[in-house]
Design an enzyme around this catalytic site. Structure first.
Site, PDB file in Angstrom:
ATOM      1  CG  HIS A 174      -2.025   1.010   1.090  1.00  0.00           C
ATOM      2  ND1 HIS A 174      -1.815   2.358   1.311  1.00  0.00           N
ATOM      3  CD2 HIS A 174      -3.317   0.890   0.725  1.00  0.00           C
ATOM      4  CE1 HIS A 174      -2.945   3.004   1.095  1.00  0.00           C
ATOM      5  NE2 HIS A 174      -3.878   2.141   0.734  1.00  0.00           N
ATOM      6  CD  GLU A 208      -5.580   1.468  -3.056  1.00  0.00           C
ATOM      7  OE1 GLU A 208      -6.766   1.532  -2.733  1.00  0.00           O
ATOM      8  OE2 GLU A 208      -4.660   1.422  -2.226  1.00  0.00           O
TER       9      GLU A 208
HETATM   10  P1  13P Z   1      -9.781   6.201   0.009  1.00  0.00           P
HETATM   11  O1  13P Z   1     -10.926   5.361  -0.464  1.00  0.00           O
HETATM   12  O2  13P Z   1     -10.013   6.820   1.358  1.00  0.00           O
HETATM   13  O3  13P Z   1      -9.346   7.176  -1.025  1.00  0.00           O
HETATM   14  O4  13P Z   1      -8.539   5.190   0.243  1.00  0.00           O
HETATM   15  C1  13P Z   1      -8.229   4.291  -0.753  1.00  0.00           C
HETATM   16  C2  13P Z   1      -7.221   3.348  -0.214  1.00  0.00           C
HETATM   17  O5  13P Z   1      -6.091   3.717   0.067  1.00  0.00           O
HETATM   18  C3  13P Z   1      -7.652   1.954  -0.013  1.00  0.00           C
HETATM   19  O6  13P Z   1      -6.567   1.134   0.240  1.00  0.00           O
END
Ligand code: 13P
Length: 232
Positions: A90, A159
């Site tokens: 992450h 992400e």
């Molecule tokens: P948000 O949905 O708060 O933008 O976060 C996404 C995330 O990092 C999920 O791992």
């Protein structure tokens, strides 16, 4: 579809259990056929053997069974709670906690050797995104170095860092273009994450290149998460 809630550093063990009970009831009542995952913070993990329909994973763990790794949990502690799913790579761990690509790959190898389901995250900064789609894809692929992409229990979450927690997700065009380019290299499911919420989840998950979502802030209230599941 795969829908996963990442609580990050939110919720307690008590509120997590309460959340899981409500979510599990909802999934049962609606005969939900999607794959639903929940990543509570490490200290909220428990032996959730009585909860049906939701797979609970850990947001982090050290790549060793046990040992001298102060502040970390190893696979021995996870085994006691029957946890068999882990989130690796992450951007908050890479960025805030300084985890290198080599360390992410080491974690991947260790937990893959134990047969875990692995949610592996990749994503570029705004600076890289501004450099264009080629730089973006190159960066994201570099975050897959050392990862066995043929591992059968691998799920990748794209992400973009600039979309996480900002309330502004990547545009549908950006998601489609990036997913399509990444999918040329992947055979595993590819999720999108970054400001997914009640108002945009349906259109994001309607894109054929998107196999699910990893949701942070918008998943914190169980009613909201249930509503999002209903929209897909
Ligand atoms: P948000 O949905 O708060 O933008 O976060 C996404 C995330 O990092 C999920 O791992």
């Amino acid at each position: 579809m795969i829908l996963a809630a990442n609580f990050k550093t939110n919720h307690t063990r008590k509120s997590t259990r309460h959340y899981l009970e409500r979510l599990s009831n909802f999934l049962f009542e609606t005969s939900c056929e999607h794959d639903i995952f929940l990543f509570p913070p490490p200290l909220a993990l428990d032996f959730f053997d009585d909860i049906g329909g939701v797979c609970v994973g850990t947001q982090n763990a050290y790549p060793a069974p046990s040992g001298a790794f102060t502040g970390e949990a190893g696979s021995e502690q996870l085994e006691e709670l029957a946890i068999q799913t882990i989130l690796i790579g992450h951007s908050e761990r890479r960025g805030i906690l300084g985890e290198s690509q080599a360390f992410c790959a080491e974690k991947f190898r260790y937990y893959a050797s134990l047969g875990y389901t692995i949610f592996y995250c990749i994503g570029e900064s705004l600076e890289v995104r501004r450099a264009g789609i080629e730089a973006t894809i190159r960066h994201n692929l570099s975050q897959l170095e050392g990862i066995d992409l043929s591992y059968p229990k691998l799920i990748i979450a794209y992400e973009p860092i600039w979309a996480i927690g900002t309330g502004v997700s990547a545009s549908l065009e950006q998601i489609q273009e990036t997913h399509a380019a990444l999918k040329a290299h992947l055979s595993c499911p590819l999720l999108y994450g970054g400001s997914v919420n009640l108002s945009n989840i349906a259109e994001i998950l309607a894109l054929p290149e998107v196999d699910g979502a990893l949701i942070g802030s918008a998943s914190l209230k169980v009613e909201d998460f249930c509503q999002m599941i209903q929209k897909i």
